[in-house]
Design a protein around this motif. Structure first.
Motif, PDB file in Angstrom:
ATOM      1  N   HIS A   6     -26.801 -18.571 -66.956  1.00  0.00           N
ATOM      2  CA  HIS A   6     -26.748 -16.655 -67.652  1.00  0.00           C
ATOM      3  C   HIS A   6     -27.183 -17.564 -68.786  1.00  0.00           C
ATOM      4  O   HIS A   6     -26.991 -16.557 -70.177  1.00  0.00           O
ATOM      5  N   SER A   8     -30.093 -16.749 -72.128  1.00  0.00           N
ATOM      6  CA  SER A   8     -30.929 -15.865 -73.183  1.00  0.00           C
ATOM      7  C   SER A   8     -31.153 -16.624 -73.955  1.00  0.00           C
ATOM      8  O   SER A   8     -30.043 -16.864 -74.679  1.00  0.00           O
ATOM      9  N   HIS A  10     -34.769 -15.338 -77.423  1.00  0.00           N
ATOM     10  CA  HIS A  10     -35.391 -14.388 -77.843  1.00  0.00           C
ATOM     11  C   HIS A  10     -35.498 -15.160 -79.556  1.00  0.00           C
ATOM     12  O   HIS A  10     -35.189 -16.013 -79.556  1.00  0.00           O
ATOM     13  N   PRO A  19     -38.089 -11.258 -76.070  1.00  0.00           N
ATOM     14  CA  PRO A  19     -37.295 -12.512 -75.709  1.00  0.00           C
ATOM     15  C   PRO A  19     -38.172 -13.433 -74.908  1.00  0.00           C
ATOM     16  O   PRO A  19     -39.149 -13.151 -74.143  1.00  0.00           O
ATOM     17  N   SER A  22     -34.806 -14.471 -70.838  1.00  0.00           N
ATOM     18  CA  SER A  22     -33.311 -13.217 -70.066  1.00  0.00           C
ATOM     19  C   SER A  22     -32.563 -13.654 -68.429  1.00  0.00           C
ATOM     20  O   SER A  22     -33.348 -13.397 -67.544  1.00  0.00           O
ATOM     21  N   ASP A  23     -31.594 -14.168 -68.493  1.00  0.00           N
ATOM     22  CA  ASP A  23     -30.732 -14.748 -68.480  1.00  0.00           C
ATOM     23  C   ASP A  23     -30.766 -15.194 -67.312  1.00  0.00           C
ATOM     24  O   ASP A  23     -30.774 -14.976 -66.068  1.00  0.00           O
ATOM     25  N   VAL A 219     -38.028 -14.396 -67.055  1.00  0.00           N
ATOM     26  CA  VAL A 219     -37.371 -14.259 -65.665  1.00  0.00           C
ATOM     27  C   VAL A 219     -37.619 -15.083 -64.860  1.00  0.00           C
ATOM     28  O   VAL A 219     -38.258 -15.233 -64.409  1.00  0.00           O
TER      29      VAL A 219
END
Length: 338
Positions: A6, A8, A10, A19, A22-23, A219
């Motif tokens: 997970h 993340s 930015h 970003p 993202s996860d 992503v």
């Protein structure tokens, strides 16, 4: 070996949070070559740089052998980085130092080796990357491929457990790219070294990787064994990357243009069966003919594969029976067009 959980990240651009990841969650197994692919700006470099904390994630964990490296002290992080090699797109060699001095540099920094041990290691590494005869040259006297070989030797100096490759071949011509990929594959096999490789070229993934992750605007959109992802891509970006490296997918248009009767089937071969006369056997068993519309034969890493689209000629039996017959030969059969 590596579990990204997970994660993340930015960046702030003109006061606006943009970003980069993202996860993102994925796992890299010990001793494999793991590819990360995506177009420019997908977050590939950011992701690979979280593996040595050159980029620290905003949230999430990066576990290496069960330890979360984001919690390491400065001393622990220095020790970890010595066991994590990295090679770069533009080589990042020290221009004022010779080939041997560039390779010697990370060994001297540790303060852990005698002069004799350092020289022995430098000799070993230059022989490994086939640059023994260039040890006293400076980077400006080397070709791009030779510079990258120096970069690889330098990255291996402290016998790392993990090698990170940030677009390591994108500045090289195709022939040199193949020689560098062959070297990386040899290193992976010889030393059991885990390699994480980022690229925007599917041909690089096809040549050396065991598994692959696809990033799109930070992503993770698809991941899996290279053969499965390349031959049966699920996401639109993955399909576009595959199509760019190996154009296919025009079979339905060809069929319509030529007004071909009969269904179209996509057949996928993987492994030794690729070179067996399966079409001939199925044709004889069902009293059918097959017209090859398009296809490709090649290798994924060192495994042969084929993917062809065929038009069925003759009285078509129950398609389920036909698919089952191909399945008995370990050939995946999919209906493209009724």
């Amino acid at each position: 070996m590596i579990d990204i959980e997970h994660v993340s990240k930015h960046y702030v651009v003109d006061g606006i949070a943009v970003p980069a990841l993202s996860d993102v969650s994925l796992r890299v197994e010990q001793g494999e070559v793991f590819g990360i692919i995506g177009v420019s700006g997908a977050g590939k470099s950011t992701l690979v740089r979280t593996l040595n904390l050159l980029e620290r994630p905003d949230s999430g964990r990066v576990l290496v052998d069960g330890s979360d490296i984001t919690l390491f002290s400065k001393t622990q992080l220095r020790s970890y980085r010595r066991k994590t090699g990295m090679i770069f797109q533009h080589f990042n060699l020290i221009g004022a130092k010779t080939v041997a001095e560039n390779v010697r540099f990370p060994l001297k920094l540790t303060g852990e080796y005698t002069t004799a041990e350092i020289e022995q290691r430098v000799d070993e590494l230059l022989e490994l990357v086939e640059l023994s005869g260039h040890r006293d040259k400076y980077p400006a006297q080397l070709s791009g491929g030779q510079k990258q070989r120096v970069g690889i030797a330098r990255a291996l100096a402290n016998r790392p457990k993990l090698l990170l490759c940030d677009e390591a071949t994108s500045a090289l011509d195709p022939q040199t790219t193949q020689s560098i990929l062959h070297l990386l594959l040899d290193i992976n096999r010889r030393f059991g070294l885990t390699i994480v490789l980022i690229t925007h070229e599917m041909d690089v993934i096809r040549a050396v990787c065991d598994r692959v992750a696809v990033l799109d605007q930070g992503v993770l959109v698809e991941q899996g064994r290279v053969a499965e992802v390349l031959l049966h891509p699920q996401h639109a970006l993955t399909r576009a990357l595959v199509q760019e490296s190996c154009p296919q997918g025009e079979s339905a248009k060809i069929s319509a243009r030529l007004n071909l009767p009969g269904p179209l089937l996509r057949l996928t071969f993987l492994g030794a069966i690729t070179h067996q006369p399966v079409l001939q056997r199925i044709a004889a068993a069902f009293a059918l003919g097959f017209n090859i519309i398009e296809g490709v034969i090649g290798h994924i890493k060192e495994t042969p594969y084929g993917q062809i689209t065929v038009q069925v000629i003759g009285a078509v039996p129950d398609l389920a029976r036909l698919e089952a017959a191909f399945g008995e030969h370990s050939v995946r059969c999919e209906l493209v067009q009724p």
